[in-house]
Design a protein around this motif. Structure first.
Motif, PDB file in Angstrom:
ATOM      1  N   LEU A 228      16.934 -57.380   3.998  1.00 60.22           N
ATOM      2  CA  LEU A 228      16.751 -56.268   3.747  1.00 60.22           C
ATOM      3  C   LEU A 228      17.141 -55.115   4.440  1.00 60.22           C
ATOM      4  N   LEU A 229      17.454 -55.344   5.819  1.00 57.91           N
ATOM      5  CA  LEU A 229      17.669 -54.419   6.906  1.00 57.91           C
ATOM      6  C   LEU A 229      19.228 -54.072   6.400  1.00 57.91           C
ATOM      7  N   ALA A 230      19.908 -55.034   6.047  1.00 55.43           N
ATOM      8  CA  ALA A 230      21.441 -54.879   5.561  1.00 55.43           C
ATOM      9  C   ALA A 230      21.685 -54.235   4.489  1.00 55.43           C
ATOM     10  N   PHE A 231      20.805 -54.451   3.230  1.00 55.29           N
ATOM     11  CA  PHE A 231      20.865 -53.685   2.424  1.00 55.29           C
ATOM     12  C   PHE A 231      20.601 -52.240   2.608  1.00 55.29           C
ATOM     13  N   ALA A 232      19.495 -52.031   3.399  1.00 55.67           N
ATOM     14  CA  ALA A 232      19.261 -50.719   3.388  1.00 55.67           C
ATOM     15  C   ALA A 232      20.228 -50.029   4.313  1.00 55.67           C
ATOM     16  N   MET A 233      20.930 -50.451   5.350  1.00 57.64           N
ATOM     17  CA  MET A 233      21.899 -50.006   6.196  1.00 57.64           C
ATOM     18  C   MET A 233      23.025 -49.547   5.366  1.00 57.64           C
ATOM     19  N   MET A 234      23.367 -50.242   4.273  1.00 60.34           N
ATOM     20  CA  MET A 234      24.528 -49.875   2.845  1.00 60.34           C
ATOM     21  C   MET A 234      23.956 -48.505   2.393  1.00 60.34           C
ATOM     22  N   HIS A 235      22.579 -48.427   2.127  1.00 61.09           N
ATOM     23  CA  HIS A 235      22.026 -47.579   1.411  1.00 61.09           C
ATOM     24  C   HIS A 235      21.956 -46.224   2.227  1.00 61.09           C
ATOM     25  N   SER A 236      21.666 -46.396   3.516  1.00 63.26           N
ATOM     26  CA  SER A 236      21.648 -45.386   4.501  1.00 63.26           C
ATOM     27  C   SER A 236      22.948 -44.718   4.496  1.00 63.26           C
ATOM     28  N   LEU A 237      23.961 -45.349   4.452  1.00 62.18           N
ATOM     29  CA  LEU A 237      25.171 -44.524   4.227  1.00 62.18           C
ATOM     30  C   LEU A 237      25.472 -43.970   2.825  1.00 62.18           C
ATOM     31  N   ALA A 238      25.052 -44.423   1.809  1.00 61.42           N
ATOM     32  CA  ALA A 238      24.980 -44.011   0.464  1.00 61.42           C
ATOM     33  C   ALA A 238      24.283 -42.401   0.244  1.00 61.42           C
ATOM     34  N   LEU A 239      23.137 -42.469   0.988  1.00 60.27           N
ATOM     35  CA  LEU A 239      22.411 -41.201   0.953  1.00 60.27           C
ATOM     36  C   LEU A 239      23.319 -40.155   1.657  1.00 60.27           C
ATOM     37  N   GLN A 240      24.131 -40.279   2.320  1.00 61.62           N
ATOM     38  CA  GLN A 240      24.851 -39.264   3.053  1.00 61.62           C
ATOM     39  C   GLN A 240      26.310 -38.817   2.186  1.00 61.62           C
TER      40      GLN A 240
ATOM     41  N   PHE B  19      17.873 -41.614   8.152  1.00 59.53           N
ATOM     42  CA  PHE B  19      18.681 -41.910   6.889  1.00 59.53           C
ATOM     43  C   PHE B  19      18.099 -43.559   6.652  1.00 59.53           C
ATOM     44  N   PHE B  20      18.209 -44.156   7.721  1.00 61.68           N
ATOM     45  CA  PHE B  20      17.805 -45.670   7.487  1.00 61.68           C
ATOM     46  C   PHE B  20      16.570 -45.984   7.202  1.00 61.68           C
ATOM     47  N   GLN B  21      15.459 -45.337   7.852  1.00 65.55           N
ATOM     48  CA  GLN B  21      14.273 -45.474   7.471  1.00 65.55           C
ATOM     49  C   GLN B  21      13.949 -45.166   6.065  1.00 65.55           C
ATOM     50  N   GLN B  22      14.757 -44.050   5.566  1.00 65.77           N
ATOM     51  CA  GLN B  22      14.524 -43.441   4.214  1.00 65.77           C
ATOM     52  C   GLN B  22      14.827 -44.642   3.232  1.00 65.77           C
TER      53      GLN B  22
END
Lengths: 292, 292
Positions: free
Chosen positions: A192-204, B249-252
């Motif tokens: 879950l955290l690794a998926f979220a890490m990739m998303h976190s970059l996609a959000l920016q 961003f990550f927490q989001q």
């Protein structure tokens, strides 16, 4: 050891089990069924199975060993379909990463035959899936966790242990809830955290530029984010209670770091990192000693 | 190209730079200083340096190239110590992972000589540290980010580019704040999360049992948690503003996953994982094309 393996789901996990069983000379023949006829045809061509069955029920009929290696979401339906073909001496196992949900599915799907069922989780896999990557060595030296239910029959449990050991695996027994908590901690939450890490970059907006600068640390940290989406959707939903519990511990740990950073507490921060670094440096894979 | 390299800090990064420079035939001699006399003695024995200096100032004296490869926290003091030994033509570089703090340190430490300073971040390293692991190949094929300041003199910047390119590195120029944001995203935050993952297990009585079951996914995810504590304390403190921004961003992103799990929204969860999985599968290391 077994006259006939009924293999339901001829993918990487199931195909590797069949190949390993054949190589060890532990099975007379393998009757295979997959939802996709292309897959069964390929499994036949590769010698993973000897006979193609037209249905899960047909694969189970006459089999003294049945391996259900289908997506977790299809487990209950599959067990329902094969119930009438099982005898009191058949051994039925799965290969799923979560056990609480599989046990519910088995209880509902197998009813009076649930004693045949030994929930199994082989801790093995590859970056790739499908029968083309099936490998007789996949389980050699790997842990297989068995999580017997109160209803599980003793002969089946003994057979399950023996067959995995015969394939070179190291068998561990755990309670189902302990299994699900442990794998939430060391596998499901990290995914879950690794998926979220990739998303976190996609959000920016600059996420793509940032990614282009990432190095080997990032590569290893996010390797598991490339995992198969359907399988991981099922795991995160099936085990969500434990995963969210583990997330709370993780957030508590993150908070400790944030607090020390905000307080400019170099000494406290160094202490936290030292503990983490020592724990990681002292850890090595597969150090589990099965309780005998 | 250079008559004398003044190497201040003879560890893995500095030692590798000296060895690479020598192998390329780009330096007449290397005068080295380290806080520990054992380290300088070892560097001398290994041929990393040719002469031991008694102080940072002595290493800088007469050097047309000075590499400051000390812990980030010691940068300002070191630059102060060498200021009077620099000429308007000396090239001074660092090798730190954060640039905003180094630029402040250089401005205060070098004063009228700050134009000599080219902030540099070679994206290279090893699991191990110390001069014994110094390696002339460490920078070959790696990115080196230069983050020139408004005061940086053009000849020094040109020389800095040339020397890293001559060592086989790929030079990238970035604004210091863009550098710090990018590395907060793809390096500093992942380290914080990996440290926190280890702590999260330590917070639980069964954490040790869980760890014993962890497999290759966990191994890779937490590899960076074994990093050197002092260095990472300095990085997380020096760049805390950007790291905490990235954490938001990550927490989001984590929240998006949690929401879909709590809502039992399998479709939404599969979409999120698919996006993450595709982004990761499409990424490959060091795809950055330097702007020319």
């Amino acid at each position: 050891m077994f006259e006939q393996l009924g293999l339901i789901g001829c993918g990487l996990m199931g195909g590797s089990f069949a190949l390993a069983l054949k190589r060890a000379g532990l099975v007379g023949r393998v009757v295979g069924y997959s939802k996709s006829t292309d897959t069964t045809a390929r499994a036949l061509a590769l010698g993973v199975i000897d006979v193609v069955a037209a249905s899960a029920a047909d694969a189970a009929a006459g089999s003294d060993l049945v391996l259900v290696a289908v997506p977790v979401a299809a487990t209950e339906r599959t067990l329902q379909d094969i119930r009438d073909r099982l005898t009191s001496r058949t051994l039925v196992m799965d290969v799923g990463s979560t056990k609480g949900d599989v046990i519910q599915a088995a209880t509902r799907g197998l009813r009076e035959r649930v004693g045949c069922f030994v929930p199994a989780h082989p801790i093995a896999g590859k970056e790739v899936s499908g029968v083309d990557h099936a490998d007789a060595d996949l389980y050699v030296g790997k842990h297989v966790v068995l999580t017997p239910m109160p209803t599980t029959l003793a002969p089946q449990l003994r057979q399950a242990e023996q067959v995995w050991q015969a394939l070179g695996a190291r068998v561990v027994q755990m309670a189902p809830d302990a299994h699900d908590a442990a794998f939430a901690a060391v596998s499901h939450l990290p995914h879950l955290l690794a998926f979220a890490m990739m998303h976190s970059l996609a959000l920016q907006p600059q996420g793509g530029d940032y990614l282009a600068l990432a190095g080997p640390g990032f590569r290893d940290f996010t390797r598991i984010a490339a995992a198969e989406p359907t399988m991981w959707r099922d795991i995160l939903l099936a085990n969500r209670h434990d995963v969210l519990d583990q997330l709370r511990f993780f957030q508590q740990a993150v908070h400790s770091f944030v607090q020390r950073m905000e307080d400019d507490d170099g000494r406290g921060l160094a202490d936290l990192i030292t503990q983490a670094s020592n724990t990681r440096a002292g850890w090595s894979m597969a150090s589990f000693t099965p309780k005998t």
